[in-house]
Design an enzyme around this catalytic site. Sequence first.
Site, PDB file in Angstrom:
ATOM      1  N   ASP A  79       0.852  -1.181   0.000  1.00  0.00           N
ATOM      2  CA  ASP A  79       0.000   0.000   0.000  1.00  0.00           C
ATOM      3  C   ASP A  79       0.891   1.234   0.000  1.00  0.00           C
ATOM      4  OD1 ASP A  79      -3.201   0.226   0.533  1.00  0.00           O
ATOM      5  OD2 ASP A  79      -2.177   2.056   1.121  1.00  0.00           O
ATOM      6  N   CYS A  88     -15.108  -1.712  -5.354  1.00  0.00           N
ATOM      7  CA  CYS A  88     -16.404  -1.673  -4.680  1.00  0.00           C
ATOM      8  C   CYS A  88     -17.263  -0.598  -5.338  1.00  0.00           C
ATOM      9  CB  CYS A  88     -16.254  -1.447  -3.178  1.00  0.00           C
ATOM     10  SG  CYS A  88     -15.240  -0.036  -2.731  1.00  0.00           S
TER      11      CYS A  88
END
Length: 426
Positions: A255, A356
């Site tokens: 990340d 999402c």
Amino acid sequence: MHQVNSVARPADAVVSAWFRGRRYIHDKDRGQILELLYALLRHHARLGWWLAKHGREDMPRNRLLAWLTLKEGKALDQIKRLFNGAKFAPASLMDHEHALLVKLQGCTIDHPGMPEEVKLECPSWAADPLRRRFKEAFGNEMAALLTSAPLDLRVNPIKSTREPMLGALKDLGLRAEASAMAPYGIRVNERPSLTSLPMLKTGEVEIQDEGSQLVAMLVDARPGERVVDFCAGAGGKTLAIAAQMNNKGHVVACDVMDGRLKRSAERFRRAGLHNIETRLLASETDRWVKRHKGGFDRVLVDAPCSGTGTWRRNPDARWRAPEEQGLDNLVSLQARILASAARLVKPGGRLVYATCSMLPAENEEQVAAFLARNPAFRAVPLHDAAPQLPNSAHSDYLSLTPARHDTDGFFAAVVQREASPPPSAC
């Protein structure tokens, strides 16, 4: 991973900070405060429409007054008793507030004069692409996004199995049942205080929407393989992937946010998973990617996205993103992340791209553009990648929505790098 600028910071962050400064508030009261807050957020556009209709300033107190009248149906005298200026009570009503309540008496939250987007709480930036996506089902899908999201848990197979966890939850007096699709999933049909769930503290279960669990399943990581979660965030899917591998092999959680990786490391430890390495990247093109080119069996790209699929769980998100950076810029970032992460996939290995979001530009169109630019990759149809998962309108991809599957809205596609370069055209 994820203006109309009336909601600048995520609601959960604001609430968390507010409660930290008020630890004297009991759990029951906290629950009622949260319930009211999220109800107001789910009626954000409609409350604003009513205030504009009557020429009133769009401010929190006016929204609350409108809510109590339009949605809870409280009479003027009842509201006066609530706003009495006593300790811990709101200040007494002012004349202009009294006048607003008089105008709203007898009305309800919905009004035939409301535009469809207002009635369905759909921001203008998302309305057209969602209409194109859902067509005649647009209204049903938007209505489903206005409901409360369930509490979904994923059992950690390293520490337990589903049946004992179902029993433990029921012993706590909770209505819990096995998830409809996810094999390790449990749905709790109420909203308990999370501090009352000992299995969360021991790492026997994790909070994870059923749709997110299904995306992690698509990675299909095997014991002994090398896997990258390229946009790991808080590590929810990393946990599921590492557990799939039975703690064998190697998972790299990447990340660009150091704080997220540090928080996820504690979750990995609590879950009893020791096959995970965290890696902070400077950007999607960090030199680490080049050094590990072609070195992984599976790569998951859970890309930063508009978050349209999470609106029932995060009702404020629809009014925050992606206006500030622009949907086009977000789609371009996704393409760059996807292109860079693809370099990590070894011949014969698979790349899973997920969001999402329910917007085609971030999903089907993004994958189609990637495949057009990368002939070494081919789409793996969903029935081949995971025959146990529900079919979607596009048979190649997983496409979940709250209305059809009672999960968050998720998209996922599996593509595979050919074991050898495709033959040249004659």
